[in-house]
Write a protein that holds these residues in place. Structure first.
Motif, PDB file in Angstrom:
ATOM      1  N   LYS A 254      11.889  34.791 -14.071  1.00 17.39           N
ATOM      2  CA  LYS A 254      12.722  33.653 -14.471  1.00 17.39           C
ATOM      3  C   LYS A 254      14.149  34.111 -14.753  1.00 17.39           C
ATOM      4  O   LYS A 254      15.114  33.396 -14.471  1.00 17.39           O
ATOM      5  CB  LYS A 254      12.119  32.972 -15.702  1.00 17.39           C
ATOM      6  N   SER A 255      14.289  35.296 -15.335  1.00 11.46           N
ATOM      7  CA  SER A 255      15.645  35.769 -15.644  1.00 11.46           C
ATOM      8  C   SER A 255      16.468  35.931 -14.372  1.00 11.46           C
ATOM      9  O   SER A 255      17.676  35.756 -14.382  1.00 11.46           O
ATOM     10  CB  SER A 255      15.592  37.090 -16.431  1.00 11.46           C
TER      11      SER A 255
ATOM     12  N   ASN B  62      21.426  35.933 -14.230  1.00  9.91           N
ATOM     13  CA  ASN B  62      21.090  36.354 -15.585  1.00  9.91           C
ATOM     14  C   ASN B  62      22.306  36.929 -16.307  1.00  9.91           C
ATOM     15  O   ASN B  62      22.519  36.642 -17.486  1.00  9.91           O
ATOM     16  CB  ASN B  62      19.940  37.365 -15.569  1.00  9.91           C
TER      17      ASN B  62
ATOM     18  N   GLN C  32       8.116  35.713 -23.963  1.00  8.15           N
ATOM     19  CA  GLN C  32       9.498  35.262 -24.151  1.00  8.15           C
ATOM     20  C   GLN C  32      10.419  35.633 -22.999  1.00  8.15           C
ATOM     21  O   GLN C  32      11.127  34.800 -22.453  1.00  8.15           O
ATOM     22  CB  GLN C  32      10.065  35.835 -25.459  1.00  8.15           C
ATOM     23  N   HIS C  33      10.410  36.905 -22.630  1.00  9.28           N
ATOM     24  CA  HIS C  33      11.352  37.338 -21.593  1.00  9.28           C
ATOM     25  C   HIS C  33      10.604  37.517 -20.287  1.00  9.28           C
ATOM     26  O   HIS C  33       9.778  38.396 -20.154  1.00  9.28           O
ATOM     27  CB  HIS C  33      12.043  38.631 -22.010  1.00  9.28           C
ATOM     28  N   ASN C  34      10.880  36.620 -19.356  1.00  8.59           N
ATOM     29  CA  ASN C  34      10.208  36.643 -18.061  1.00  8.59           C
ATOM     30  C   ASN C  34      11.195  37.161 -17.032  1.00  8.59           C
ATOM     31  O   ASN C  34      12.212  36.527 -16.732  1.00  8.59           O
ATOM     32  CB  ASN C  34       9.744  35.212 -17.727  1.00  8.59           C
ATOM     33  N   TRP C  35      10.893  38.371 -16.532  1.00  9.83           N
ATOM     34  CA  TRP C  35      11.798  39.004 -15.572  1.00  9.83           C
ATOM     35  C   TRP C  35      12.131  38.059 -14.411  1.00  9.83           C
ATOM     36  O   TRP C  35      13.303  37.896 -14.046  1.00  9.83           O
ATOM     37  CB  TRP C  35      11.133  40.296 -15.075  1.00  9.83           C
TER      38      TRP C  35
ATOM     39  N   SER D 196      13.276  42.130 -20.831  1.00 10.73           N
ATOM     40  CA  SER D 196      11.989  41.969 -20.127  1.00 10.73           C
ATOM     41  C   SER D 196      11.497  43.313 -19.595  1.00 10.73           C
ATOM     42  O   SER D 196      10.292  43.540 -19.506  1.00 10.73           O
ATOM     43  CB  SER D 196      12.102  40.937 -18.993  1.00 10.73           C
ATOM     44  N   TRP D 197      12.414  44.211 -19.283  1.00  9.30           N
ATOM     45  CA  TRP D 197      12.027  45.530 -18.783  1.00  9.30           C
ATOM     46  C   TRP D 197      11.881  46.560 -19.912  1.00  9.30           C
ATOM     47  O   TRP D 197      11.702  47.745 -19.655  1.00  9.30           O
ATOM     48  CB  TRP D 197      13.064  46.039 -17.771  1.00  9.30           C
TER      49      TRP D 197
ATOM     50  N   GLN E  43      17.482  32.642 -23.111  1.00  7.00           N
ATOM     51  CA  GLN E  43      16.040  32.794 -23.286  1.00  7.00           C
ATOM     52  C   GLN E  43      15.465  34.000 -22.566  1.00  7.00           C
ATOM     53  O   GLN E  43      14.748  34.814 -23.144  1.00  7.00           O
ATOM     54  CB  GLN E  43      15.316  31.522 -22.823  1.00  7.00           C
ATOM     55  N   HIS E  44      15.758  34.102 -21.274  1.00  7.37           N
ATOM     56  CA  HIS E  44      15.149  35.183 -20.494  1.00  7.37           C
ATOM     57  C   HIS E  44      16.173  36.282 -20.277  1.00  7.37           C
ATOM     58  O   HIS E  44      17.159  36.090 -19.577  1.00  7.37           O
ATOM     59  CB  HIS E  44      14.623  34.646 -19.165  1.00  7.37           C
ATOM     60  N   ASN E  45      15.942  37.414 -20.905  1.00  5.77           N
ATOM     61  CA  ASN E  45      16.877  38.528 -20.820  1.00  5.77           C
ATOM     62  C   ASN E  45      16.234  39.600 -19.945  1.00  5.77           C
ATOM     63  O   ASN E  45      15.210  40.190 -20.296  1.00  5.77           O
ATOM     64  CB  ASN E  45      17.141  39.057 -22.242  1.00  5.77           C
TER      65      ASN E  45
ATOM     66  N   LYS F 222       5.896  46.894 -18.190  1.00  9.67           N
ATOM     67  CA  LYS F 222       5.850  46.328 -19.539  1.00  9.67           C
ATOM     68  C   LYS F 222       5.913  44.806 -19.451  1.00  9.67           C
ATOM     69  O   LYS F 222       5.220  44.100 -20.171  1.00  9.67           O
ATOM     70  CB  LYS F 222       7.022  46.854 -20.386  1.00  9.67           C
ATOM     71  N   ASN F 223       6.751  44.314 -18.544  1.00 11.97           N
ATOM     72  CA  ASN F 223       6.861  42.867 -18.425  1.00 11.97           C
ATOM     73  C   ASN F 223       5.641  42.266 -17.741  1.00 11.97           C
ATOM     74  O   ASN F 223       5.136  41.224 -18.165  1.00 11.97           O
ATOM     75  CB  ASN F 223       8.140  42.469 -17.682  1.00 11.97           C
TER      76      ASN F 223
END
Lengths: 587, 587
Positions: free
Chosen positions: B206-207, A189, B201-204, A207-208, A201-203, B188-189
């Motif tokens: 996947k990130s 990442n 949008q932000h998938n931990w 995400s947290w 896309q995935h940050n 939160k995620n």
């Protein structure tokens, strides 16, 4: 020169960008001056010079609080907070300033004594909570390298910083390196974020629940100032991800980042080091031995956790080992648990770790490994008083820790030959986890025949049978025991010398046998004696007439000690031991 | 009945969905039968019944390897792997089957002894690496709850699983709960993923480089089978995020998830428990005391890490404490480091933790806290032999661990009044980190005057001055010491009784004073004696004529021990201690 005039960060505030750049250049020279003369962390500090100048320009320390992770990058901060003397001039002036963040040194500008990795965010959340409760409004800024992000405590800290929900600024200093190369999914990442300038896309951070800013030009003061200004006084958990260059401004360190993470003194003109006398080292011997063994045993796996050098696994050797070496990044808990899993799955893992870092894995050794009786091997480096001496890196506590964990055998070889015999036995057995304390007093050889099979029960080796006094000298203090026994002979005492080999349990049979013709047992261990090896023996003899003199180092907080003074203060010099023995037996 | 006929998961393979649903219903009933009669983990097991049936239907254990995190959810797995006897019938049949994953019990189907949290992925990566090296092709499946994801080791494991890059399946069993409510940014995620059916949008995951599948219907066998089939034999690191209901199928457990995480026996018809005799508890006393103190001191902060019940902080009390209570989720490292940061920032944090879990924080106590001398307080619950007795939850090791860390004071109160006097002093002082070992032998009261100021140096309290024999009885073994001294009086020995109060260092002055008219010192500690309190005293007297009998529990791997047998095996019954004393002084 600017930096001689900068007594505190306030002195930076009036300078323009051009002057700040000069401050950065001078700071870099000062850092290079120190590390070239004194040794220390090179690459991480050089890469963080501009960011430090910008941080101190934008924020208002000491009101605003900086927390440095592992503090390998705190030299520029020291230069700008009244401690330039430790970086200018000669090596004599440098010793007063430590290589780590230290409130003992600067109660105003350094918030924590720090030397182990992945702690900054957790510590900073404490300051964050205190601010929120007290209702003040200072900025709390944690500074963490990408390498340090792989430790579990850093994740726990990030998780909580987001939960708190109030202002905290986490500077992710991404130089694309740990001590060696990075390992772990998170680096996928970080790379994606760098390559997309923070827009992929995935940050992970988003995400947290973090606000997120990316800065590609992490060595550009002007841009750093801009991004830091944009987050100053934020009321949200915020990550500022800056891309820096490890070793920036010093070509050798840029070109070979791993070799220049930390180093001994060198010639600053070209990075060359004088060829010193060459010694055998256990790092070299172990890695060579492992590579040879690996060729015959594809299940033998060398495990490291961010410090492959501890095992002598240079980049070339890592490459030679291929899939048979695995580095976790700085994730010691993972190293132990995974080693247990590997052993369970039929592999023969050997995890090499410095004594000071083994304490990051108490629960994993106890739970993941020992209650499962999986036969992984732990190779403990540098245990003893003759290795690291910063308060954060003391190597005196592995014996009390490991010997209080049930189910673990802890061996203390006394020579090179004994070490490899024990290592081979430990690797081939399939019953128990075994730790081995590699001697830290240089490589001693023996021509005596070494056993190749060891017992799962403690069995001491009586090296020389005498009477009246028995010296039980463990591991790297064995040679000290030899000396003491020789000196006693000169005083007319024919002492027994014992190599205990096992630290985890007493050998009752041998101890009982000494009762017949000995009146004093002396134990010697190269580590903290409180909770250690000798106390077990004193306790075992507690209800008998045997007297026991426990020799080891008193539990205390030590910092940058002189070894001889430490030994002397603990009555561990050879002549002191002899003196104390004579005082008892001739009383 | 199906489950009586299911001897191994292979017996599931021929069943259709309808029959599998019946298996699930019977499994749920069996789980309820056990927990209602025997006590144990209720909610986590009930919520994972359908998933377990589906896992064993789709995968092929024992070839495919399951690794359960903390193993609070392994009962259905036990029912389906030949251990239904522990869940059917009466409580007598249940004791043979433990409440945790245990290869000692089932070497075929259980891969690890597990009871501490956040270890599954790390352990599974070891099996993954072993498979990859050996070139076999089994599925490796780690099963982890959302609550367990907050521990640092889980993050390290995820990080490495992604790095390895080969097939591993991580089932995230998301029931929106830890033991209590979840805390941390990661939730939160998880929430965003649930609300978007995995599409936010932000998938931990996947990130960090994982393949990712989401299943909303985590208690629907058919859909579970579908999603598990879709990832079976994957060659990529894969997360399957399933949304389950904690306590599913048992209304009281669904309606009050925290109270039904774990519990004592109850009436399965309505969840009621017989009102037992009511005892004072330190959990209750401490939480009430803290809430009262908090009202006068807004800087006083109660800290917990996933087990607020350890501090008596029920949901109502947590709500009453407001910002003055903070729970980290299961993140003990964070708890210690943050407590250090809070103390540095001027707050007065008190972290409450069970003895068995303190070992998850050795490095944080040593580094983040003690070398910084920040005055945080650690409230250690349940230390001793009378509390938890599963191999994974033994509470005997906190004394060796904490007393080998320099810079920490470890106090052992002997009564309720002494405990709160020490607690108050520890909270108000601002010099040092202080741990307090809460008595675990019930709440004893005293009407004697208790000091309110304590020293930073160890100072034992001579409770009764006698001669010949001195009994130094620490913490929850103090009352045992009182008994022994009384019994000795009956034998004509007027023994001295000492409450040492300090475990971390010996009180040399008091020990020296005993030399005049005592010949035997007996130490009693409610914990592992290897590396513990008594050995220090034996060592201190090692070169003198004083005999020392160290009383404590031998270091070993214990599992579901009977307390009286354990005491007896270690010669710690009152009459045994007296017998041993007499044997020495009358020899």
């Amino acid at each position: 020169m600017y930096i001689e005039k900068i007594k505190s960060p306030a002195d930076l505030k009036q300078l323009d960008i051009k002057a700040l750049q000069l401050v950065a250049d001078e700071t870099r020279s000062a850092v290079l001056n120190r590390v070239s003369k004194h040794g220390g962390h090179v690459g991480p500090n050089l890469g963080f010079v501009e960011a430090t100048v910008a941080l101190h320009y934008v924020f208002n320390a000491p009101k605003d609080k900086f927390v440095f992770d592992v503090s390998h990058q705190c030299y520029p901060h020291k230069v700008l907070t009244g401690r330039a003397s430790g970086f200018l001039g000669d090596v004599e002036d440098m010793n007063a300033i430590s290589g780590y963040s230290s409130p003992a040194e600067s109660p105003i500008y350094d918030n924590f004594e720090v030397g182990h990795t992945s702690t900054s965010i957790s510590l900073a959340t404490g300051l964050q909570k205190a601010r929120d409760i007290k209702g003040t409004n200072e900025n709390i800024i944690a500074i963490i390298g990408d390498g340090s992000l792989s430790g579990g405590e850093a994740f726990e800290g990030l998780d909580e910083a987001s939960e708190l929900g109030t202002g905290i600024i986490i500077i992710v200093n991404d130089n694309e390196m740990s001590i060696a190369e990075n390992h772990g999914g998170i680096y996928k990442n970080l790379r994606a974020l760098r390559e997309s300038k923070g827009e992929c896309q995935h940050n992970w951070f988003k995400s947290w629940g973090f606000e997120y800013k990316y800065l590609e030009e992490g060595n550009d003061i002007e841009k750093l100032i801009e991004v830091f200004k944009s987050v100053k006084d934020t009321d949200k958990p915020t990550v500022v991800h800056i891309h820096t260059e490890k070793g920036h401004g010093f070509k050798p360190a840029v070109e070979n980042k791993e070799a220049w993470h930390w180093g001994m003194p060198f010639n600053p003109a070209d990075g060359s080091r004088p060829a010193g006398p060459s010694f055998e080292s256990y790092e070299e011997l172990f890695s060579n031995w492992m590579l040879k063994e690996m060729k015959n045993d594809p299940t033998l796996i060398a495990v490291t956790a961010g410090t492959p050098a501890a095992a002598g696994f240079s980049p070339a050797k890592r490459s030679e080992a291929g899939k048979q070496h695995i580095d976790m990044g700085i994730a010691e808990e993972q190293a132990v648990a995974m080693a247990s899993g590997m052993a369970k799955g039929g592999l023969r893992p050997v995890w090499t770790v410095y004594s000071t870092f083994i304490q990051r894995t108490y629960d994993q050794i106890a739970q993941d490994l020992c209650i499962n009786s999986n036969p992984a091997v732990i190779n403990v480096m540098w245990g003893g008083c003759g290795t690291m001496n910063d308060i954060t890196h003391i190597c005196l506590f592995d014996i009390p820790m490991l010997t209080s964990i049930p189910g673990l055998i802890y061996l203390a070889p006394t020579t090179c030959e004994e070490y490899f015999a024990m290592m081979k036995w430990a690797i081939l057995q399939d019953r128990k986890p075994i730790a081995i304390r590699v001697p830290s007093n240089g490589v001693n050889h023996t021509s005596e025949k070494i056993e190749t099979e060891f017992s799962f029960e403690s069995k001491y080796k009586v090296v020389k049978k005498g009477s009246e006094v028995a010296v039980i000298a463990a591991g790297s203090f064995f040679q000290k025991g030899e000396n003491v026994v020789k000196m006693l002979a000169g005083k007319g005492i024919n002492a027994t010398l014992i190599n205990p080999r096992y630290l985890n349990e007493v050998d009752k049979q041998t101890l009982d046998s000494l009762k017949a013709d000995h009146k004093l047992v002396v134990t010697l261990e190269d580590g903290c004696k409180d909770g250690g090896f000798g106390e077990r023996i004193a306790s075992y003899y507690g209800t008998s007439d045997m007297k026991v003199l426990v020799g080891g180092i008193k539990k205390d907080l030590y910092d940058r000690f002189d070894v001889n003074k430490l030994l002397s203060d603990n009555r561990l010099l050879d002549e002191q031991i002899v003196e104390d023995i004579l005082a008892i037996v001739r009383a």
